[in-house]
Write a protein that holds these residues in place. Structure first.
Motif, PDB file in Angstrom:
ATOM      1  N   VAL A 475      -4.673 -15.205  21.403  1.00 25.80           N
ATOM      2  CA  VAL A 475      -4.879 -15.440  22.841  1.00 25.80           C
ATOM      3  C   VAL A 475      -6.179 -14.779  23.307  1.00 25.80           C
ATOM      4  O   VAL A 475      -6.984 -15.385  24.020  1.00 25.80           O
ATOM      5  CB  VAL A 475      -3.669 -14.915  23.644  1.00 25.80           C
ATOM      6  N   GLU A 476      -6.384 -13.552  22.848  1.00 24.17           N
ATOM      7  CA  GLU A 476      -7.585 -12.825  23.270  1.00 24.17           C
ATOM      8  C   GLU A 476      -8.858 -13.529  22.790  1.00 24.17           C
ATOM      9  O   GLU A 476      -9.822 -13.698  23.531  1.00 24.17           O
ATOM     10  CB  GLU A 476      -7.538 -11.406  22.706  1.00 24.17           C
ATOM     11  N   LYS A 477      -8.803 -13.976  21.557  1.00 22.49           N
ATOM     12  CA  LYS A 477      -9.967 -14.626  20.960  1.00 22.49           C
ATOM     13  C   LYS A 477     -10.378 -15.882  21.734  1.00 22.49           C
ATOM     14  O   LYS A 477     -11.561 -16.192  21.854  1.00 22.49           O
ATOM     15  CB  LYS A 477      -9.638 -14.997  19.505  1.00 22.49           C
ATOM     16  N   HIS A 478      -9.385 -16.621  22.256  1.00 26.30           N
ATOM     17  CA  HIS A 478      -9.685 -17.917  22.859  1.00 26.30           C
ATOM     18  C   HIS A 478      -9.623 -17.909  24.386  1.00 26.30           C
ATOM     19  O   HIS A 478      -9.849 -18.940  25.011  1.00 26.30           O
ATOM     20  CB  HIS A 478      -8.731 -18.976  22.319  1.00 26.30           C
ATOM     21  N   ALA A 479      -9.327 -16.746  24.944  1.00 24.68           N
ATOM     22  CA  ALA A 479      -9.106 -16.700  26.391  1.00 24.68           C
ATOM     23  C   ALA A 479     -10.352 -17.108  27.172  1.00 24.68           C
ATOM     24  O   ALA A 479     -10.259 -17.666  28.270  1.00 24.68           O
ATOM     25  CB  ALA A 479      -8.653 -15.299  26.807  1.00 24.68           C
ATOM     26  N   ALA A 480     -11.500 -16.872  26.592  1.00 24.19           N
ATOM     27  CA  ALA A 480     -12.740 -17.169  27.317  1.00 24.19           C
ATOM     28  C   ALA A 480     -13.226 -18.603  27.090  1.00 24.19           C
ATOM     29  O   ALA A 480     -14.205 -19.034  27.698  1.00 24.19           O
ATOM     30  CB  ALA A 480     -13.825 -16.178  26.885  1.00 24.19           C
ATOM     31  N   ASP A 481     -12.559 -19.309  26.213  1.00 24.69           N
ATOM     32  CA  ASP A 481     -12.967 -20.687  25.912  1.00 24.69           C
ATOM     33  C   ASP A 481     -12.419 -21.613  26.997  1.00 24.69           C
ATOM     34  O   ASP A 481     -11.227 -21.919  27.028  1.00 24.69           O
ATOM     35  CB  ASP A 481     -12.419 -21.068  24.531  1.00 24.69           C
ATOM     36  N   GLU A 482     -13.313 -22.062  27.875  1.00 24.98           N
ATOM     37  CA  GLU A 482     -12.836 -22.772  29.060  1.00 24.98           C
ATOM     38  C   GLU A 482     -12.039 -24.030  28.716  1.00 24.98           C
ATOM     39  O   GLU A 482     -11.067 -24.362  29.395  1.00 24.98           O
ATOM     40  CB  GLU A 482     -14.020 -23.128  29.956  1.00 24.98           C
ATOM     41  N   ALA A 483     -12.468 -24.709  27.650  1.00 22.53           N
ATOM     42  CA  ALA A 483     -11.776 -25.942  27.273  1.00 22.53           C
ATOM     43  C   ALA A 483     -10.335 -25.662  26.843  1.00 22.53           C
ATOM     44  O   ALA A 483      -9.470 -26.541  26.928  1.00 22.53           O
ATOM     45  CB  ALA A 483     -12.525 -26.639  26.141  1.00 22.53           C
ATOM     46  N   LEU A 484     -10.094 -24.449  26.412  1.00 25.41           N
ATOM     47  CA  LEU A 484      -8.752 -24.125  25.892  1.00 25.41           C
ATOM     48  C   LEU A 484      -7.833 -23.451  26.921  1.00 25.41           C
ATOM     49  O   LEU A 484      -6.638 -23.262  26.654  1.00 25.41           O
ATOM     50  CB  LEU A 484      -8.876 -23.233  24.647  1.00 25.41           C
ATOM     51  N   VAL A 485      -8.398 -23.098  28.073  1.00 26.45           N
ATOM     52  CA  VAL A 485      -7.607 -22.376  29.083  1.00 26.45           C
ATOM     53  C   VAL A 485      -6.263 -23.054  29.406  1.00 26.45           C
ATOM     54  O   VAL A 485      -5.236 -22.368  29.484  1.00 26.45           O
ATOM     55  CB  VAL A 485      -8.440 -22.152  30.363  1.00 26.45           C
ATOM     56  N   PRO A 486      -6.216 -24.401  29.556  1.00 22.15           N
ATOM     57  CA  PRO A 486      -4.926 -25.022  29.908  1.00 22.15           C
ATOM     58  C   PRO A 486      -3.844 -24.828  28.849  1.00 22.15           C
ATOM     59  O   PRO A 486      -2.668 -25.063  29.126  1.00 22.15           O
ATOM     60  CB  PRO A 486      -5.265 -26.515  30.031  1.00 22.15           C
ATOM     61  N   TYR A 487      -4.247 -24.442  27.655  1.00 18.59           N
ATOM     62  CA  TYR A 487      -3.267 -24.263  26.582  1.00 18.59           C
ATOM     63  C   TYR A 487      -3.023 -22.778  26.313  1.00 18.59           C
ATOM     64  O   TYR A 487      -1.916 -22.368  25.996  1.00 18.59           O
ATOM     65  CB  TYR A 487      -3.759 -24.970  25.311  1.00 18.59           C
ATOM     66  N   ILE A 488      -4.075 -21.992  26.447  1.00 16.46           N
ATOM     67  CA  ILE A 488      -3.969 -20.570  26.112  1.00 16.46           C
ATOM     68  C   ILE A 488      -3.199 -19.797  27.181  1.00 16.46           C
ATOM     69  O   ILE A 488      -2.373 -18.937  26.855  1.00 16.46           O
ATOM     70  CB  ILE A 488      -5.380 -19.958  25.913  1.00 16.46           C
ATOM     71  N   LEU A 489      -3.443 -20.097  28.443  1.00 19.45           N
ATOM     72  CA  LEU A 489      -2.752 -19.327  29.490  1.00 19.45           C
ATOM     73  C   LEU A 489      -1.233 -19.494  29.450  1.00 19.45           C
ATOM     74  O   LEU A 489      -0.506 -18.502  29.499  1.00 19.45           O
ATOM     75  CB  LEU A 489      -3.311 -19.672  30.872  1.00 19.45           C
ATOM     76  N   PRO A 490      -0.744 -20.726  29.347  1.00 17.36           N
ATOM     77  CA  PRO A 490       0.725 -20.861  29.231  1.00 17.36           C
ATOM     78  C   PRO A 490       1.263 -20.208  27.958  1.00 17.36           C
ATOM     79  O   PRO A 490       2.356 -19.624  27.979  1.00 17.36           O
ATOM     80  CB  PRO A 490       0.942 -22.376  29.203  1.00 17.36           C
ATOM     81  N   LEU A 491       0.519 -20.296  26.878  1.00 13.58           N
ATOM     82  CA  LEU A 491       0.964 -19.638  25.637  1.00 13.58           C
ATOM     83  C   LEU A 491       1.056 -18.134  25.844  1.00 13.58           C
ATOM     84  O   LEU A 491       2.016 -17.486  25.417  1.00 13.58           O
ATOM     85  CB  LEU A 491      -0.006 -19.964  24.496  1.00 13.58           C
ATOM     86  N   LYS A 492       0.081 -17.606  26.530  1.00 14.67           N
ATOM     87  CA  LYS A 492       0.071 -16.166  26.823  1.00 14.67           C
ATOM     88  C   LYS A 492       1.318 -15.789  27.637  1.00 14.67           C
ATOM     89  O   LYS A 492       2.013 -14.817  27.319  1.00 14.67           O
ATOM     90  CB  LYS A 492      -1.201 -15.828  27.607  1.00 14.67           C
ATOM     91  N   ALA A 493       1.603 -16.572  28.660  1.00 13.25           N
ATOM     92  CA  ALA A 493       2.774 -16.274  29.494  1.00 13.25           C
ATOM     93  C   ALA A 493       4.058 -16.353  28.670  1.00 13.25           C
ATOM     94  O   ALA A 493       4.950 -15.508  28.800  1.00 13.25           O
ATOM     95  CB  ALA A 493       2.837 -17.254  30.675  1.00 13.25           C
ATOM     96  N   GLY A 494       4.146 -17.375  27.831  1.00 13.05           N
ATOM     97  CA  GLY A 494       5.338 -17.524  26.985  1.00 13.05           C
ATOM     98  C   GLY A 494       5.488 -16.358  26.025  1.00 13.05           C
ATOM     99  O   GLY A 494       6.586 -15.818  25.838  1.00 13.05           O
ATOM    100  N   ALA A 495       4.379 -15.968  25.419  1.00 13.97           N
ATOM    101  CA  ALA A 495       4.422 -14.857  24.460  1.00 13.97           C
ATOM    102  C   ALA A 495       4.820 -13.559  25.159  1.00 13.97           C
ATOM    103  O   ALA A 495       5.540 -12.725  24.591  1.00 13.97           O
ATOM    104  CB  ALA A 495       3.069 -14.716  23.771  1.00 13.97           C
ATOM    105  N   GLU A 496       4.378 -13.399  26.389  1.00 11.82           N
ATOM    106  CA  GLU A 496       4.785 -12.200  27.146  1.00 11.82           C
ATOM    107  C   GLU A 496       6.288 -12.213  27.444  1.00 11.82           C
ATOM    108  O   GLU A 496       6.955 -11.181  27.372  1.00 11.82           O
ATOM    109  CB  GLU A 496       3.963 -12.081  28.435  1.00 11.82           C
TER     110      GLU A 496
END
Lengths: 595, 595
Positions: A475-496
């Motif tokens: 998540v940290e590695k890809h958090a800044a990749d704007e194209a991936l934000v719609p996928y990374i943010l929900p994954l982050k929330a789920g993992a939390e």
């Protein structure tokens, strides 16, 4: 017969672009498994499944298996011919050790092959599936003499295998089992008892059937500590290793089941049948557990297969069936109505299924690669990490994929409206067949208990901590990749949510183990949902980097499905977290007699 | 045959203590429906269901109906005898107008009776159910001549009814139907066409069968505006009003279905059959819609019935079956294992089912009382409010109760482990039977569209606004009652989620109707979850006030179930709200060919 496309392109995308086939073909002994060879094999497998296996599916359901008065069991029309072609083509030996006549390819390919066969016909796929399970247990635990007698025959598919665990009064609780083993002077045992729910228990496909049987040696300790594993063939191998004398193994009846009618689920009676120990005396459960990860992964794949078959079936209907008009105006103005696919709720059902299928497939491929790495990697630490991961994920795979696979088969049936309820349409069969995968090889409630009661804490929580670390870093590695934000943010929330729920167990379940039991199934699904989200994030990562215009539509579809998953399925994690954290009190409040 | 307890005590608790039977017996014509009479009738109904109807359930599933070579259809063993007792006891006329030979009791009692019968045998319950549906449509729309000919026979149960809507190419989209009606000189019509999925289409229970048939009169407008409703008897009534000449109505086949095998689902062929208009020419859909609230409420009840039957079945098994040990130490230390009921996850499944069943029953009783009030209250405004409420809630009842009812039957089956998959156990039948209720009488996706596309906005949103006002006032009134806080706060949160989702539709769906379609099913379940929560709050309110020590355990159980519902089911509302508010974009992004 409905159309079926075996998803070879999807599999190759996962192997080559998402996970990297080099993870497998750099392992010692797997050097042959190049991109080209793997693609050629899977393409051939796909062809075999649509041409040979698929025709067995409906007839298997409608005809079922038959127990004749003379005690013979026959499979439905066409099964024997399909099995002969299966043996002829050598599919049984795809990943078997060359020492016993196999091709020695990575186990991952067998998991994929099983997916393809099961998608074409779940009932048919169980005949090789059980044989693989019995083979695996014997390969690890049996003596060389036994291995040399049985494994080459099983690797060829001439003899098939079964697993005889359950008795009428004991399923999950194997400590209660009563089947007896009495030692003979020659080192063999006489096995006596009755087993139920024995898949592929007897049939006309193979010339011999190799039963693995759990039994209790006279004088053995009570409970699970007194259980031993035996190999009990239907026919005793003669001096040329051909089927010889009958071994007092008989079929009590064929069970009438809700589905998988094409598989002969038998009551097996052993009446002083000759058997030989596999593994140590009283070490039967240990011998069984060795093969459980593999068997449970196999059942997880079955959840995917019925969801995939149901998806393609419902999708085809939704494209053809004209009914109603789009909410935004006619899309087929010259026709009497629009096709079902214009309706948002039809799309919701189809995308729910497909966004699961593609991620579940990724999850199964990922897990089976862990299995290959755990067995073959030269570095012990890497082997251990892969083994930790597979062990942790196995109950998640089995429980989540089979529960959701069933739900999806129900969704597929719903797309057909009234026609879905008519057996001829075929949608009902996917539902009825999918239902078993939630039950056998450890009912899903047992998977959930295995997860929270055993797997989470194994080795001081080493496995789960490594996974959290990996997820966090990803998540940290890809958090800044704007194209991936719609996928990374929900994954982050789920993992939390997953981490919070895990910590809650850590803080509360020791004091009251019922807290773990009360939240276990929600936890298993929360875990599964996050893992599928992780698979989607990785697939989306590949998709966003694509520069090849000719593959644009393939990757656009991937991104649309990933987004759908993140929007519609990921929000379940918070709900499950909350449910877990209310604990067991309201569950345990009622006295039993108030139920 | 499994044990079954018909929940008369539960029903009486709802009628007397939660909603107040005086709401019914103060309505003109319903004065007779005193506490004592109602309790006596329901007790008798319960006895009838366990003694007479229950024995038809398994045999109905295993034998199914038979179409003989001479065209006759016979029902499974015992159905005819049970039907005779049903007719003999006068159950068919319980709530029918005394003018046609009925007892004229509140419709609520019939809804309750149908619940009891359906819990004992869903397939059997459909024979009276369809007759009631046909009766209701004719009672409102048919001429006096038709009513006098048919209704007394139907009220007695000598003649049964059917609804002939669906054709092979049109289910939901009735505008596409092709069955033709050609006017004769005598005012009758000749009806020609083929209808499918006709429940109770033909059978050996009644001496005549009264088919209501949608057809298109020659020259009628295209689409739904050109559809008319006809009564087409199997045998033409003779001058003494007995079944006379055969009317060219024949059975094409009996459908092979996933479940409800005891009901004869037929392809019906009308070959120049004589029929008479019911209602206005081209007013067929309007005539059908009048009875839809009632028919859909009837199907909602079916969802409850299978969940209730599955609950009792699984509960009995969980009390008896010894398997494993409690996580907190043996509870049956002298036995070989503890009963399943000690395990938190088994309790989770059972309480999920039961906390639904009791609230769903309350919801059905509540809705049917609205129906009685809407028909009989002297004050027009009160009638209108009750009609608004019932109309708004009907798709919620049908969709939510049948989807969850099915899920619960699946949970019940899971409690049995491997035995649940064996047909003999009976758990599979509840699943297979429950499945149809999600499909017929308007598939649940259609219910959801009816809710968001029609019912929410009806009369400027008058119905939904009145409900929000009532919910708000209820929450406010009880917010300070400390004993009720565990039930009121979650209800408040759920109601707020429902309001937010409703407002979101209001702000977005007009601009893009796909937004309504995309969130419709989630909205229907969000709505249903809140309504069941409202039912639980009202039941908890009664329970917390109890002073009677002898009823303490009854009310303690109520509070435990209410708490469980609030903790475990209510948290789904936030997830559904979030899903609704992401809208349709990700659903509509893919072109059809990408599926």
């Amino acid at each position: 017969m409905p159309n079926l496309t075996i998803p070879v392109e999807e599999t190759m995308f996962l192997l080559k672009e998402v996970f990297g086939l080099e993870q497998l073909n750099t392992l010692p002994g797997y050097e042959e498994a190049t991109d080209d060879l793997v693609e050629a094999i899977l393409t051939e497998a796909g062809k075999f499944c649509t041409e040979v296996v698929l025709p067995t599916n409906r007839v298997g359901d409608t005809e079922g298996c038959t127990l004749h008065e003379d005690g013979r069991v026959t499979t439905p029309s066409g099964f024997k011919q399909a099995w002969e072609q299966y043996v002829e083509a050598g599919w049984m030996g795809l990943t078997v050790d060359p020492q016993y006549g196999g091709q020695g390819l990575p186990v991952t390919l067998n998991v994929i092959l099983n997916e393809y066969i099961g998608t074409a016909s779940l009932a048919f796929s169980m005949y090789p599936g059980l044989t693989q399970g019995a083979y695996a247990a014997m390969n690890v635990h049996a003596s060389d003499a036994i291995k040399n007698t049985y494994l080459p025959k099983m690797a060829e598919g001439k003899w098939t295998g079964t697993m005889n665990l359950t008795e009428a009064h004991c399923g999950t609780d194997l400590g209660l089992l009563r089947t007896k083993a009495v030692a003979s002077d020659d080192g063999s045992y006489k096995i006596t008892g009755s087993k139920i729910f024995i898949s592929a228990g007897d049939h006309d496909l193979a010339e011999n059937i190799v039963h693995l049987v759990l039994a209790r040696i006279e004088g053995a300790p009570k409970g699970t500590k007194g259980i031993s594993l035996f190999v009990v063939p239907k026919f005793l191998p003669d001096s040329d290793n051909n089927p010889g004398d009958a071994n007092h193994v008989s079929v009590g009846k064929i069970e009438e089941k809700m589905g998988i009618h094409g598989n002969s689920t038998c009551v097996m009676n052993f009446d002083g049948s000759t058997g030989w120990l596999v593994g140590a005396e009283n070490g039967g459960l240990k011998a069984m557990f060795v093969m459980m990860n593999e068997a449970r992964l196999g059942v997880a794949v079955q959840g995917l297969t019925q969801s995939e078959a149901a998806y393609q079936h419902a999708r085809d209907y939704a494209m053809e069936r004209l009914q109603g008009r789009s909410l935004t105006g006619p899309k087929n103005p010259d026709g009497p109505a629009d096709p079902l696919i214009v309706h948002p709720d039809i799309r919701r059902m189809l995308m729910t299924m497909r966004s699961f299928n593609e991620a579940a497939r990724a999850f199964c491929v990922y897990a089976s690669m862990q299995s290959d790495i755990a067995h073959k990697h030269p570095d012990e630490k890497v082997r251990q990490q892969a083994d930790d991961r597979l062990s942790l994920l196995t109950p998640v795979l089995k429980g989540h994929l089979t529960d959701v696979g069933f739900d999806n088969a129900v969704l597929g049936q719903q797309v057909f409206g009234g026609h879905g309820y008519i057996e001829e349409t075929g949608a009902s069969q996917f539902v009825r067949d999918a239902r078993i995968a939630m039950i056998y090889e450890g009912a899903n409630g047992i998977q959930a208990l295995d997860l929270v009661g055993r797997k989470l804490m194994a080795n001081g929580g080493r496995g789960i901590m490594a996974l959290f670390q990996e997820l966090g870093a990803y998540v940290e590695k890809h958090a800044a990749d704007e194209a991936l934000v719609p996928y990374i943010l929900p994954l982050k929330a789920g993992a939390e949510d997953l981490q919070k729920a895990t910590m809650w167990f850590g803080n509360n379940a020791l004091g009251n183990p019922d807290h773990a039991g009360a939240g276990s199934v929600d936890y298993m699904h929360l875990f599964g949902t996050v893992m599928l989200g992780y698979m989607w994030a990785q697939m989306a990562e590949v998709a966003t980097k694509n520069q090849d215009e000719s593959r644009k539509s393939f990757f656009d579809t991937k991104l649309a499905l990933a987004k759908f998953y993140m929007e519609r399925t990921m929000p379940t994690t918070a709900m499950r977290r909350d449910r877990i954290m209310v604990g067991a009190d309201s569950l345990m409040a009622l006295p039993a007699e108030a139920f």
